[in-house]
Write an enzyme that holds these catalytic residues in place. Structure first.
Site, mmCIF file in Angstrom:
data_model
loop_
_atom_site.group_PDB
_atom_site.id
_atom_site.type_symbol
_atom_site.label_atom_id
_atom_site.label_comp_id
_atom_site.label_asym_id
_atom_site.label_seq_id
_atom_site.Cartn_x
_atom_site.Cartn_y
_atom_site.Cartn_z
ATOM 1 N N GLY A 169 9.035 -20.915 -60.973
ATOM 2 C CA GLY A 169 8.477 -21.551 -59.792
ATOM 3 C C GLY A 169 7.169 -21.002 -59.291
ATOM 4 N N ASP A 215 14.295 -18.774 -49.482
ATOM 5 C CA ASP A 215 15.296 -19.645 -48.885
ATOM 6 C C ASP A 215 16.404 -18.759 -48.314
ATOM 7 O OD1 ASP A 215 17.225 -21.694 -48.464
ATOM 8 O OD2 ASP A 215 16.404 -22.864 -50.097
ATOM 9 N N LYS A 260 11.638 -20.628 -45.639
ATOM 10 C CA LYS A 260 12.611 -21.394 -44.859
ATOM 11 C C LYS A 260 13.467 -20.377 -44.098
ATOM 12 C CE LYS A 260 13.414 -25.365 -47.904
ATOM 13 N NZ LYS A 260 14.475 -26.084 -48.651
ATOM 14 N N GLU A 315 6.692 -15.099 -55.179
ATOM 15 C CA GLU A 315 7.797 -16.056 -55.216
ATOM 16 C C GLU A 315 7.305 -17.404 -54.710
ATOM 17 O OE1 GLU A 315 10.332 -17.192 -56.521
ATOM 18 O OE2 GLU A 315 12.067 -16.166 -55.671
ATOM 19 N N ARG A 346 7.477 -29.997 -61.174
ATOM 20 C CA ARG A 346 6.661 -28.781 -61.039
ATOM 21 C C ARG A 346 5.170 -29.095 -61.059
ATOM 22 N NH1 ARG A 346 9.854 -24.207 -61.690
ATOM 23 N NH2 ARG A 346 11.667 -24.449 -63.035
ATOM 24 N N ASP A 392 10.742 -27.078 -58.519
ATOM 25 C CA ASP A 392 11.316 -28.150 -59.315
ATOM 26 C C ASP A 392 12.653 -28.630 -58.784
ATOM 27 O OD1 ASP A 392 13.643 -27.050 -61.632
ATOM 28 O OD2 ASP A 392 12.695 -25.659 -60.239
#
Length: 183
Positions: free
Chosen positions: A46, A105, A133, A101, A167, A161
């Protein structure tokens, strides 16, 4: 791209906003790591786009490495079980490590990774996340650098993704619920 765009309910972070985030964070990291031995470690897959763009704005000598972990599989929520798929190649002793990163989350994955890396005797370990988040956090983890906060929606694009798709979108968008709820 037209087919992918149809799966997005709204754009949350535009291409221009991503460029501004990378410039801002790059300047801050350049200032904070001046005179240090910087090793930038991207968490794959990611963070690939974010890390590539961000490091272009870090005006310091640095080394790059990657760590591949998995905690999602094909799901939309972390399983809480972190699996190391590819470990870092460079020994960390003597480096100031900056973990890159895509999204923070629950914090489970980054908490696991930072604790694992602390045993390797780096000078320091910091976390830079493109998206945060905070309302989803279940572990006590605060990133050192944050691109921006995003709402509690399933986001894709710019490296993020759903089931290895989306992506390559040049922005970050909210995926339509029917895409992942009916899968």
């Amino acid at each position: 791209m037209a087919n992918l765009i149809n799966d997005i309910s709204k754009i949350l972070v535009s291409e221009d906003e991503l460029r501004e985030i990378n410039q801002r964070l790059g300047a801050q990291i350049t200032n904070d790591y001046a005179g240090k031995n910087l090793l930038v470690v991207g968490i794959l897959k990611g963070s690939l786009y974010f890390m590539a763009d961000l490091t272009r704005y870090i005006d310091l000598p640095l080394k790059l490495d990657f760590l591949a972990v998995s905690s999602y599989g094909g799901e939309t929520r972390s399983s809480g079980v972190v699996k190391i798929i590819k470990d870092i190649d460079i020994p960390l002793e003597g480096y100031d490590v900056l973990l890159i990163e895509d999204i923070l989350d629950s914090g489970r994955t980054l908490s696991y990774v930072t604790e694992m890396l602390r045993t390797r005797h780096a000078n320091s370990i910091s976390v830079c996340t493109l998206l945060d988040k905070p309302e989803r956090r279940v572990v006590d983890l605060t990133p050192d650098y944050v691109g921006c906060d995003v709402p509690d929606e399933f986001v894709v694009g710019y490296g993020l993704d759903y089931d290895q798709k989306y992506r390559n979108l040049p922005y970050i968008g909210a995926l339509k619920r029917e895409i992942y709820e009916n899968a």
